[in-house]
Enzyme design. Structure first.
Site, short mmCIF file in Angstrom:
data_model
loop_
_atom_site.label_atom_id
_atom_site.label_comp_id
_atom_site.label_asym_id
_atom_site.label_seq_id
_atom_site.Cartn_x
_atom_site.Cartn_y
_atom_site.Cartn_z
N VAL A 120 -9.23 -4.04 -0.59
CA VAL A 120 -9.38 -5.18 -1.04
C VAL A 120 -9.22 -6.31 -0.04
CG1 VAL A 120 -8.70 -4.71 -3.50
CG2 VAL A 120 -7.07 -5.55 -1.95
N ASP A 124 0.96 -1.35 0.00
CA ASP A 124 -0.01 -0.05 -0.02
C ASP A 124 0.91 1.26 0.02
OD1 ASP A 124 -2.30 1.83 0.27
OD2 ASP A 124 -2.48 1.19 2.24
P1 IMP Z 1 1.98 -0.40 3.78
O1 IMP Z 1 2.91 -0.59 4.85
O2 IMP Z 1 1.09 0.52 3.44
O3 IMP Z 1 2.44 -1.13 2.22
O4 IMP Z 1 0.98 -1.67 4.05
C1 IMP Z 1 0.89 -3.16 3.70
C2 IMP Z 1 -0.09 -3.83 4.67
O5 IMP Z 1 -1.33 -2.91 4.93
C3 IMP Z 1 -0.30 -5.02 4.12
O6 IMP Z 1 0.45 -6.01 4.58
C4 IMP Z 1 -1.90 -5.31 4.45
O7 IMP Z 1 -1.75 -5.93 5.84
C5 IMP Z 1 -2.47 -3.84 4.83
N1 IMP Z 1 -3.11 -3.28 3.74
C6 IMP Z 1 -3.17 -2.40 2.75
N2 IMP Z 1 -4.04 -2.17 1.84
C7 IMP Z 1 -5.02 -3.27 1.93
C8 IMP Z 1 -6.13 -3.54 1.41
O8 IMP Z 1 -6.51 -3.07 0.58
N3 IMP Z 1 -6.62 -4.81 1.92
C9 IMP Z 1 -6.01 -5.49 3.08
N4 IMP Z 1 -4.78 -5.24 3.76
C10 IMP Z 1 -4.42 -4.21 3.27
#
Ligand code: IMP
Ligand code: MG
Length: 183
Positions: free
Chosen positions: A160, A110
C-alpha cells in the site's frame, strides 16, 4: 536537459483502498481513545520516520493533552517491493524518556520487526510505558509477537502507498491510502 540529472521517477497506476474521509474518521476515534487513556499525563509521540509523517501530523492535532513529539529512523532496507530484513537505527532521540509515557507512531506494521526493535531499544531508557499506534497493520505478515494498542485499519498482504507511505520514495503525498495495480 541536464544529462547528469537523475532519471525522472514516474508514478505507476494505483487504486484507492481507504479514502481520506474514512482515515480522518478513524484517526479522530484513535485520538479520543488516547485522550481518555492518557488523561492527566503528558505522553511523548515517537514517530517512526518517514512513513509516520502524515499520520502523526493528523493524529497529534486530535490530542488535547500536553504532549511532545520525537522521531526515530528505522530503515528496513527495501528495493522496491523486495525486502532485506536488516533494521538500522539512526535519528537521535534527545528528549529524556525516563519515566515518560511513549506512543510509538508507525504508518504501517508489516513483519513487526521495526516497532519491536524500537520498543526493545526504548526499554534501556526506562520509560513509564510504551505502546504502539499504527495507522495500518498487516496482521498476516507479522513475524514477531506484537501488541498494537491503537490500530487504524488492518490490510492484507498487498503493498500500500500514500498518506506518508512510499514505494521507492514516491506516493507519500497522496491524501488517501492506495494500492499499486498491474499495468
Ligand atoms: P516491518 O519491520 O516489517 O514491520 O516494516 C515496517 C516498515 O516497512 C514500515 O515502516 C514501512 O516503511 C515498510 N512497509 C511495509 N509494508 C509496506 C507497504 O505496504 N507499503 C509501504 N511501506 C511498507
Ligand atoms: Mg518505505
Amino acid at each position: 536537459m541536464n544529462p547528469s540529472a537523475p532519471e525522472k521517477k514516474r508514478m505507476q497506476p494505483f487504486e484507492i483502498l481507504l479514502t481520506r474521509e474514512k482515515i480522518d474518521k478513524r484517526i479522530a476515534e484513535i485520538g479520543r481513545q488516547i485522550n481518555n487513556d492518557y488523561a492527566g499525563e503528558a505522553p511523548v509521540l515517537l514517530g517512526v520516520l518517514k512513513g509516520c509523517v502524515v499520520f502523526l501530523a493528523d493524529l497529534m492535532r486530535t490530542i488535547k493533552l500536553p504532549m511532545e513529539v520525537e522521531f526515530v529512523s528505522a530503515a528496513s532496507y527495501r528495493n522496491g517491493h523486495d525486502r532485506d530484513d536488516r533494521v538500522q537505527f539512526g535519528g537521535a532521540v534527545p528528549t529524556e524518556l525516563k519515566g515518560r509515557h511513549i506512543l510509538i507512531i508507525e504508518g504501517i506494521v508489516d513483519t513487526g520487526r521495526t516497532v519491536s526493535l524500537i520498543k526493545k531499544q526504548l526499554a534501556a531508557q526506562e520509560p513509564a510505558s510504551v505502546e504502539i499506534v499504527a495507522l495500518l497493520d498487516k496482521p498476516g505478515s507479522h513475524r514477531v509477537g506484537l501488541d498494537i494498542k491503537y490500530k487504524g485499519f488492518s490490510v492484507g498482504n498487498e503493498f500500500v502507498i500514500g498518506y506518508g507511505l512510499d514505494n521507492t520514495q514516491l506516493y507519500r503525498n497522496l491524501p488517501f491510502i492506495g494500492k499499486m495495480v498491474d499495468q
